[in-house]
Design a protein around this motif. Structure first.
Motif, mmCIF file in Angstrom:
data_model
loop_
_atom_site.group_PDB
_atom_site.id
_atom_site.type_symbol
_atom_site.label_atom_id
_atom_site.label_comp_id
_atom_site.label_asym_id
_atom_site.label_seq_id
_atom_site.Cartn_x
_atom_site.Cartn_y
_atom_site.Cartn_z
ATOM 1 N N MET A 170 5.065 -5.766 -12.225
ATOM 2 C CA MET A 170 3.869 -5.810 -11.444
ATOM 3 C C MET A 170 2.643 -4.984 -12.081
ATOM 4 N N ALA A 212 5.156 -8.917 -3.193
ATOM 5 C CA ALA A 212 6.084 -8.965 -3.940
ATOM 6 C C ALA A 212 7.210 -7.870 -3.532
ATOM 7 N N GLN A 213 6.293 -6.744 -2.943
ATOM 8 C CA GLN A 213 7.440 -5.518 -2.779
ATOM 9 C C GLN A 213 8.175 -5.702 -1.727
ATOM 10 N N SER A 258 -0.052 -2.378 4.715
ATOM 11 C CA SER A 258 -1.136 -1.934 3.690
ATOM 12 C C SER A 258 -1.352 -0.764 3.785
ATOM 13 N N ASP A 311 8.712 -3.076 -11.369
ATOM 14 C CA ASP A 311 7.826 -2.180 -11.600
ATOM 15 C C ASP A 311 6.819 -2.602 -12.842
ATOM 16 N N LYS A 319 -1.934 -8.310 -13.162
ATOM 17 C CA LYS A 319 -2.901 -7.524 -12.325
ATOM 18 C C LYS A 319 -3.074 -8.289 -10.851
ATOM 19 N N LEU A 320 -2.238 -7.677 -9.874
ATOM 20 C CA LEU A 320 -1.880 -8.259 -8.762
ATOM 21 C C LEU A 320 -2.928 -7.586 -7.694
ATOM 22 N N SER A 321 -3.275 -8.550 -6.904
ATOM 23 C CA SER A 321 -4.062 -8.226 -5.678
ATOM 24 C C SER A 321 -3.168 -7.295 -4.736
ATOM 25 N N MET A 322 -3.958 -6.710 -3.990
ATOM 26 C CA MET A 322 -3.156 -5.952 -2.808
ATOM 27 C C MET A 322 -2.093 -6.778 -2.172
ATOM 28 N N GLU A 372 -0.827 -9.558 -3.056
ATOM 29 C CA GLU A 372 0.299 -9.924 -3.820
ATOM 30 C C GLU A 372 1.308 -8.720 -4.279
ATOM 31 N N GLN A 373 0.723 -7.471 -4.251
ATOM 32 C CA GLN A 373 1.727 -6.386 -4.608
ATOM 33 C C GLN A 373 2.416 -6.287 -3.188
ATOM 34 N N GLU A 374 1.996 -6.291 -1.912
ATOM 35 C CA GLU A 374 2.645 -6.170 -0.647
ATOM 36 C C GLU A 374 3.586 -7.105 -0.702
#
Ligand SMILES: C[S@@+](CC[C@H](N)C(=O)[O-])C[C@H]1O[C@@H](n2cnc3c(N)ncnc32)[C@H](O)[C@@H]1O
Length: 741
Positions: free
Chosen positions: A597, A610-611, A719, A594, A601-604, A606-608
Motif C-alpha cells: 500500500m 484494501a484494509q 473513513s 503495508d 499511491k492509493l486513493s482514500m 482504495e486504501q479503505e
C-alpha cells in the motif's frame, strides 16, 4: 423524594440505550437511579453521571409504568403516578408481562426486588430541572427525541439502473441519526420456532391459500432453523390481520397496486413510509395501541409463491438489540471492572431480572440468567426498500419488535440510504439476510476466494473479497453488486488484489493454526513463570488458557529446552510455537500489505477497501498475540467485547466507537492507580521514579486498535472523516452538557 434504584446490570438500558433512555423519564423527578456506569445515552435526557460509580440522577416523571423492552431481561421501573409517593425505597408494582407472547417467556420483576436499599441522595435541583426539560422535550418536540413521532429524513425514490425503488436522505444526515422506526408485518424469533414447528404440523394454516398451495406442504420434520423462520414469516403474512396501511405495503412489496378502503385498486400509487410507532407502542411490544388491525390478507395475495417471494426479498435479520450470551457475559465482566463486583443482593436481583419471570426468591435454587437472545427475522415495511451496499451507510437493529434504522455515517442530502444484506463477518453475525446470502457462497466452491471463510464459518460476509460477496448476493437476490466498494476493489492494482486474495486464503489456515495453539494452551500448565518447575499433574489437567507475560519467540525456544520433559512441557512448547508461528506469519502479511500500500499511491477509497479486505487477518493476529500473552488481557479483550456487544447504530454504539480509547484510558488509569498504591515502593526501587515505561501506553493502544477493528467488522471501512465526525459530535455534546451544568 425517595430514590428508585434500578439494577445496574440491566443490559438493555445500555444496549438499546438510545431508545430505552426514554424509559429513564419514567422515573420520579429527582430520583436517584443506579444503572450502568456506561449508560451515556441518558445524558441527552439531562441525566447526570454521579462520579464513576454508576449512579444517575434523573429528573422526569411519566405517570405510567414503564416497561422497556419487555422481551429482554430488562428492568421494569414502574414509577408511581405524579405526586404519589410510594413511600419507601421504590416498591413499584410488578410490570405487566408481555414477554409471554413470545416463546413462552414470562415477564420480569422489578429489578430492585429483594435487592435491599441502595439509596443515594436526591439530584441537585438544577440538574433535575434540566433533566425534566430534556425529557419533556422528548415527548413534546417532534424532532428532539430518539422516538420522535415521525419518520426521519427519509424519502422513497425510484432509482432506476436496475435497483428499483430505494430510500434516500431528504436532508444531510448525521452519524447515528434515527432514520426509521417501523413495526413488522411478520416476525420470527429463534425461540418461537419449536412452537412454530409443532403448530404447523398440528394446526395447518386454516384457510387454504388460493391459487397457490398451502405453505404447510413445505414442512418436514428436519426443517432447518432458517427455513422454519422463512416459513413462519409466510404463515404469519397469510394468517394475520392488517391495518389498511400495512395491507397496502404488503401489496406494494408483492408488486401489486394498493387497494383503497373500499377494496378498489388505486392504480400504482406509491406507498408512503409508515409513521414511526408511538413510544408507548414500542414499549408495549405486541400490542396495537395506535391502529386497529382489521383487514385480512387480501385474496389476491393468498398465493404461496408471492408470499415466499416477499419474504425472500424483504426479510431482515438485523441485530436483536441484545447481544448473544457470550457478549452478555463479557459485558458483565466489564461492568465488574468498571463499577466493581456486584454485591450478593445485586447479583440476586440481576439473576431474577435475567430469569424467566420470577420476581421473588422462591426456594433454594437460584434462577439462572436466561441470557440474551439473537435477533429475529422479520419483514418491516419501509425498511424493506433499503437496497444493499457493501459499504452501507445505515445499520438496522431491533428493539422489542420495532426495527430501527440509524445512519452509520454522515449521508449527504439526496444520497441513497443503504444497508448490508450480508453478515458483517468476524463473528459479529449482524446481518440482513446473513444466513441466506452467506450460505450461497458456500455452494460456489470455486477458486481461492470461494474458500475464504471471511471469519463467519464459511459464509460470504461483508469482509469477504468482492468475488465472494457478489456470488452470495447474486445467488440470493439475483443482482450483481455494483457498489462503490465492489467497483473500487475490482479496480485495485492487480498485484494488490492478488495479495489480498492470498491473505484471504491464508487467514483461514492461520485461524486453524491458532486454534491448535489454543488447544495446546488448554493442556499446558497455568504457571505464572515460564521457567518455573512444572506443576503437578492435577494442575496440568486444568483447562486454562495461558495468558502470561510477554515473551519473545527466541526466549520461548531457549526456555523450552530448560523445561523438564514430559507431556506438560511438550504441550507448552507446542502451544508457544504454534502461536508464535501464527504471529510471525500474520505479521509478515501485515508488513507485506503495508509495503504494497505504501508503494502504490492509493486513493482514500482504495486504501479503505484494501484494509477492510484484510481485517480478518488482523483479528487473527490480535488473537494470536493475546494467546501468547503479548496483549495484556483482560483490558483490551474486555473493551473490544464491550464495543462489539452493543446494538449497532445505537447512540451507545457510536459513542463507544468514538470513545473507546478514552474509555480504555480511564479504565487503565483506574487500574494503575490501584496498582500504584500497592507497588510504588517496589517499582520505584526497580526503575527509579520516572524511569519505567508507563504500562498503560501499549494497553491503551491495543484497546484502541481492537475497537477500530471491531468497528470495521461491524461497518466495513470507516473513513477518517466519519471517525472525526463522531469525535466532534461527542465533543460538542460534552461541551453542551458542561455548559448545561
Ligand atoms: C429489500 S428489496 C429493496 C427494494 C427494491 N429495490 C424494490 O424496488 O422493492 C431487495 C431487492 O432490491 C434489489 N436490490 C437491492 N440492492 C441492490 C443493489 N445493490 N443492486 C441491485 N439491486 C439491488 C434486489 O432486487 C433485491 O432483491
Amino acid at each position: 423524594m425517595k430514590p428508585i434504584l434500578l439494577n445496574r446490570h440491566s443490559p438493555c438500558i445500555r444496549t438499546c440505550c438510545a431508545e430505552s433512555a426514554a424509559m429513564l423519564s419514567s422515573v420520579r423527578p429527582g430520583a436517584t437511579t443506579r444503572i450502568s456506569a456506561s449508560c451515556y445515552a441518558a445524558a441527552p435526557l439531562g441525566a447526570r453521571l454521579d462520579g464513576r460509580r454508576g449512579v444517575w440522577h434523573v429528573g422526569s416523571l411519566r405517570p405510567n409504568g414503564c416497561s422497556i423492552l419487555p422481551l429482554q431481561r430488562c428492568v421494569y421501573a414502574n414509577a408511581a403516578p405524579a405526586g404519589k409517593d410510594s413511600g419507601g425505597s421504590a416498591e413499584p408494582e410488578p410490570a405487566p408481562s408481555s414477554a409471554g407472547r413470545r416463546g413462552g417467556k414470562g415477564g420480569r420483576g422489578y429489578a430492585g426486588a429483594g435487592a435491599g436499599p441502595r439509596a443515594r441522595g436526591s439530584a441537585p435541583s438544577a440538574v433535575a430541572a434540566a433533566a425534566q426539560a430534556a425529557a419533556d422535550a422528548l415527548f413534546t418536540d417532534p424532532g428532539a427525541g430518539p422516538l420522535a413521532p415521525q419518520v426521519g429524513p427519509v424519502a422513497i425514490a425510484d432509482l432506476g439502473d436496475g435497483r428499483g425503488r430505494g430510500l434516500v436522505a431528504s436532508r444531510t444526515v448525521q452519524p447515528g441519526e434515527l432514520l426509521l422506526a417501523v413495526r413488522p408485518l411478520a416476525l420470527a424469533w429463534d425461540d418461537g420456532l419449536a412452537a412454530l414447528g409443532s403448530s404447523l404440523a398440528q394446526d395447518p394454516v386454516g384457510s387454504e391459500p388460493t391459487p397457490g398451495t398451502p405453505i404447510d406442504e413445505d414442512l418436514d420434520p428436519d426443517l432447518g432453523l432458517e427455513d422454519a423462520k422463512f416459513l413462519g414469516l409466510q404463515r404469519q403474512l397469510l394468517s394475520r390481520r392488517y391495518t389498511l396501511r400495512e395491507a397496502e405495503w404488503l401489496a406494494s412489496l408483492c408488486g401489486l397496486p394498493p387497494v383503497s378502503e373500499e377494496g378498489q385498486e388505486q392504480g400504482g400509487k406509491a406507498p408512503e413510509l409508515p409513521p414511526a410507532p408511538a413510544l408507548e407502542t414500542v414499549l408495549a411490544v405486541g400490542t396495537d395501541t395506535v391502529e386497529r388491525r382489521d383487514v385480512p390478507l387480501p385474496d389476491r395475495l393468498r398465493n404461496r409463491d408471492i408470499l415466499a417471494d416477499v419474504v425472500q426479498a424483504n426479510a431482515f435479520a438485523p441485530d436483536g438489540g441484545c447481544e448473544d450470551a457470550d457478549a452478555y457475559w463479557a459485558r458483565r465482566q466489564v461492568e465488574d471492572v468498571a463499577v466493581g463486583p456486584m454485591s450478593p443482593d445485586d447479583e440476586y436481583a440481576a439473576k431474577v431480572d435475567a430469569g424467566d419471570g420470577d420476581d421473588g426468591w422462591e426456594g433454594d435454587e437460584e434462577p439462572e440468567p436466561a441470557g440474551p437472545r439473537a435477533g429475529p427475522l422479520g419483514v418491516w415495511p419501509g425498511a424493506s426498500l433499503l437496497n444493499h451496499s457493501c459499504m452501507p451507510n445505515t445499520v438496522a437493529f431491533v428493539v422489542g419488535d420495532t426495527l430501527f434504522v440509524r445512519a452509520a455515517r454522515k449521508v449527504a442530502a439526496g444520497s441513497e440510504l443503504t444497508v448490508s444484506y450480508l453478515p458483517v463477518g468476524g463473528g459479529a453475525d449482524t446481518s440482513v439476510f446473513g444466513s441466506e446470502a452467506g450460505a450461497a457462497a458456500d455452494d460456489d466452491g470455486e477458486g481461492a476466494a470461494a474458500e475464504y471463510e471471511g471469519g463467519s464459518g464459511g459464509r460470504g460476509t461483508l469482509l469477504s473479497p468482492v468475488e465472494v460477496r457478489r456470488a452470495a448476493l447474486e445467488d440470493s437476490y439475483g443482482f450483481v453488486c455494483g457498489c462503490g466498494r465492489c467497483t473500487t476493489e475490482e479496480g485495485l492494482d492487480p498485484k494488490l488484489r492478488a495479495l489480498i486474495a492470498d491473505i484471504a486464503d491464508s487467514t483461514q489456515g492461520l485461524r486453524e493454526d491458532l486454534e491448535t495453539a489454543l488447544a495446546w494452551a488448554e493442556v499446558a500448565p497455568d504457571g505464572e513463570d515460564d521457567d518455573e518447575e512444572d506443576e503437578d499433574e492435577e494442575e496440568t489437567k486444568k483447562p486454562t488458557k495461558k495468558k502470561g507475560k510477554q515473551q519473545s519467540t527466541e526466549d520461548d525456544d531457549e526456555e523450552d529446552e530448560d523445561e523438564a520433559g514430559g507431556a506438560t512441557s511438550g504441550s507448552k512448547r507446542q502451544w508457544r510455537k504454534a502461536a508464535a508461528s501464527v504471529v510471525s506469519q500474520a505479521g509478515a502479511y501485515v508488513e507485506l500489505m503495508d509495503a504494497a500500500m505504501g508503494k502504490l499511491k492509493l486513493s482514500m477509497a482504495e486504501q479503505e477497501t484494501a484494509q477492510s479486505a484484510v481485517v480478518p487477518l488482523y483479528t487473527v493476529l490480535w488473537a494470536a498475540l493475546a494467546a501468547r500473552g503479548e496483549i495484556e488481557p483482560p483490558l483490551s479483550e474486555m473493551v473490544a467485547s464491550l464495543v462489539g456487544s452493543v446494538a449497532p447504530g445505537s447512540a451507545d454504539h457510536l459513542w463507544w466507537r468514538a470513545n473507546a480509547l478514552e474509555t480504555a484510558q480511564i479504565l487503565v488509569a483506574e487500574e494503575e492507580m490501584e496498582a500504584a498504591a500497592a507497588s510504588t515502593i517496589v517499582r520505584g526501587a526497580k526503575a527509579g521514579f520516572g524511569g519505567f515505561k508507563r504500562p498503560e501506553d501499549d494497553r491503551v493502544a491495543n484497546a484502541g486498535n481492537r475497537c477500530s477493528a471491531a468497528f470495521k467488522i461491524r461497518y466495513g471501512p470507516i473513513s477518517r472523516q466519519v471517525y472525526k465526525a463522531l469525535l466532534k459530535s461527542r465533543r460538542e455534546r460534552d461541551d453542551a452538557e458542561g455548559e448545561a451544568e
